[in-house]
Design a protein around this motif. Structure first.
Motif, mmCIF file in Angstrom:
data_model
loop_
_atom_site.group_PDB
_atom_site.id
_atom_site.type_symbol
_atom_site.label_atom_id
_atom_site.label_comp_id
_atom_site.label_asym_id
_atom_site.label_seq_id
_atom_site.Cartn_x
_atom_site.Cartn_y
_atom_site.Cartn_z
ATOM 1 N N THR A 258 0.793 -1.185 0.143
ATOM 2 C CA THR A 258 0.036 -0.077 -0.082
ATOM 3 C C THR A 258 0.745 1.195 0.120
ATOM 4 O O THR A 258 1.830 1.410 0.676
ATOM 5 N N ARG A 259 0.513 2.076 -0.756
ATOM 6 C CA ARG A 259 1.393 3.464 -0.903
ATOM 7 C C ARG A 259 0.435 4.725 -1.007
ATOM 8 O O ARG A 259 -0.786 4.676 -1.362
ATOM 9 N N PRO A 260 0.867 5.562 -0.259
ATOM 10 C CA PRO A 260 0.109 7.044 -0.333
ATOM 11 C C PRO A 260 0.220 7.714 -1.631
ATOM 12 O O PRO A 260 0.753 7.431 -2.424
ATOM 13 N N ILE A 261 -0.914 8.477 -1.720
ATOM 14 C CA ILE A 261 -1.335 9.229 -3.035
ATOM 15 C C ILE A 261 -0.623 10.590 -2.908
ATOM 16 O O ILE A 261 -0.967 11.109 -1.664
ATOM 17 N N THR A 262 -0.008 11.007 -3.567
ATOM 18 C CA THR A 262 0.634 12.553 -3.726
ATOM 19 C C THR A 262 -0.326 13.322 -3.538
ATOM 20 O O THR A 262 -1.532 13.519 -4.179
ATOM 21 N N GLY A 263 -0.422 14.247 -2.497
ATOM 22 C CA GLY A 263 -1.320 15.348 -1.996
ATOM 23 C C GLY A 263 -2.549 14.761 -1.228
ATOM 24 O O GLY A 263 -3.309 15.569 -0.970
ATOM 25 N N SER A 264 -2.729 13.650 -1.260
ATOM 26 C CA SER A 264 -3.832 12.991 -0.431
ATOM 27 C C SER A 264 -5.071 13.484 -0.667
ATOM 28 O O SER A 264 -5.838 14.263 -0.067
ATOM 29 N N PRO A 265 -5.492 13.306 -2.121
ATOM 30 C CA PRO A 265 -6.620 13.915 -2.574
ATOM 31 C C PRO A 265 -8.077 13.472 -1.965
ATOM 32 O O PRO A 265 -9.063 13.821 -2.343
ATOM 33 N N LEU A 266 -7.711 12.133 -1.639
ATOM 34 C CA LEU A 266 -9.042 11.484 -0.933
ATOM 35 C C LEU A 266 -8.888 11.262 0.782
ATOM 36 O O LEU A 266 -7.719 10.560 1.007
ATOM 37 N N SER A 267 -9.891 11.239 1.367
ATOM 38 C CA SER A 267 -9.496 11.040 2.693
ATOM 39 C C SER A 267 -10.778 10.151 3.353
ATOM 40 O O SER A 267 -11.887 10.173 2.801
ATOM 41 N N TRP A 268 -10.533 9.719 4.461
ATOM 42 C CA TRP A 268 -11.623 8.919 5.005
ATOM 43 C C TRP A 268 -11.850 9.011 6.557
ATOM 44 O O TRP A 268 -10.675 8.904 7.281
ATOM 45 N N ARG A 269 -13.084 9.350 7.021
ATOM 46 C CA ARG A 269 -13.181 9.626 8.383
ATOM 47 C C ARG A 269 -13.789 8.637 9.007
ATOM 48 O O ARG A 269 -14.833 7.949 8.718
ATOM 49 N N HIS A 270 -13.192 8.015 10.154
ATOM 50 C CA HIS A 270 -13.821 6.785 10.899
ATOM 51 C C HIS A 270 -14.817 7.459 11.822
ATOM 52 O O HIS A 270 -14.316 8.172 12.718
ATOM 53 N N LEU A 271 -15.858 7.019 11.792
ATOM 54 C CA LEU A 271 -16.987 7.521 12.977
ATOM 55 C C LEU A 271 -17.502 6.543 13.927
ATOM 56 O O LEU A 271 -17.895 5.403 13.352
ATOM 57 N N LEU A 272 -17.586 6.939 15.181
ATOM 58 C CA LEU A 272 -18.742 5.745 15.967
ATOM 59 C C LEU A 272 -19.661 6.533 16.422
ATOM 60 O O LEU A 272 -19.805 7.957 16.628
#
Length: 320
Positions: A258-272
């Motif tokens: 697994t590798r990061p994508i330059t600039g982090s154009p996509l993100s994911w929030r973990h929610l409870l």
């Protein structure tokens, strides 16, 4: 000797009564025992705390300093103890844990911790690709807690009716077969993968649109996107049929990097999430949140590449 809370209570009792004799009676001690204890406390703190004569005991400047701190610390500890007792008693209404999730990485870790901490409380789970369905079950009282994900800053479902707490924020990483020519790169631009087929798990929300938009900004449209279950995504990546999209906490898997994508154009929030009108869930929410955060931390630590990446990107990771 290390200073303890009982020592602060002793100092406060002497100050409040103005006399070692009266303080000893209030504390249920013999005066010689209280005098010996005070000497040990004064030795630990570096000087006399009281001036004593036939009229009583008056705090010295050092004694005033200690009393000032004691007047803050002792009520705070008492309040903590009272809250802990109330919280522990509230667990009596939480006879079981009904958890919902959307196939994320934290559900198994939360189950493990709840079972260990509350072995007498049955734990059940329900999973669905649909965050809307999970939210509906919380509203209907069929679930006590839910673990879901939300893309970027998009609001969680039923956010006006349910309480949602952010556990962590992850960038979306790309999965490659370990034989891929770019597998050795520290991070990858989306444009470097313009000719690849893609695979990810299905879901609601705006993630599909966000991914297509990120690709468009990188100058291409995805050749194809296979939406399938996690095991099939991993298989397609392992055999070189596609590159995959995954959370940064995706566990180490044979044949995959697994590798990061330059600039982090996509993100994911973990929610409870839980229903604020569920008294049992609201009372248990603090503890369940703590277990979920521990599960998130353990998931992040299992990925060496993500651990290295987080050190340079502090806006991601566990929510404060």
């Amino acid at each position: 000797m290390e200073l303890e809370l009982r020592h602060l209570r002793t100092v406060r009792a002497i100050a409040d009564t103005g006399s070692l004799t009266k303080a000893a009676a209030a504390l249920g001690l013999a005066q010689p025992a209280l005098s010996a204890q005070l000497r040990r406390i004064e030795k630990a703190l570096g000087g006399p705390l009281f001036d004593r004569d036939h009229t009583g005991a008056r705090p010295t400047l050092l004694g005033e300093l200690v009393l000032e701190r004691a007047r803050v610390v002792l009520p705070a500890v008492s309040e903590l103890q009272e809250e802990a007792v109330r919280f522990a008693n509230a667990w009596g209404t939480m006879e079981r844990f009904r958890l919902g999730g959307t196939h994320g990485p934290l559900l198994g870790g939360l189950v493990d911790r709840l079972v260990a901490a509350h072995p007498a409380a049955p734990v059940s789970t329900y999973t669905s690709w649909s965050v809307g369905e999970i939210a509906a079950q919380l509203i209907d009282g069929r679930l006590d807690f839910a673990l879901i994900g939300a893309c970027g800053q998009s609001p969680p479902p039923a956010h006006d009716r349910l309480t949602w707490q952010v556990i962590g924020i992850d960038p979306v990483f790309v999965m490659l077969p370990d034989s891929h020519p770019l597998a050795g790169a520290e991070e990858l631009s989306l444009s470097a993968l313009a000719d690849e087929c893609w695979a990810d798990v299905p879901g609601e929300g705006c993630f599909a649109d966000c991914f297509v938009g990120a690709c468009a900004r990188a100058g291409f449209s995805p050749v194809s996107v296979y939406e399938t279950d996690t095991a099939s995504v991993v298989h397609l990546v392992q055999v070189g049929r596609a590159v995959g999209l995954c959370r940064a906490t995706f566990p180490p898997t044979p044949g995959v990097v697994t590798r990061p994508i330059t600039g982090s154009p996509l993100s994911w929030r973990h929610l409870l999430g839980w229903h604020p009108r569920s008294a049992a869930a609201a009372a248990a929410a603090g503890a369940v949140s703590g277990h979920t955060r521990a599960a998130y931390a353990a998931a992040a630590e299992r990925s060496e590449s993500y651990t290295r990446w987080l050190a340079a990107h502090p806006r991601f990771g566990a929510a404060m």
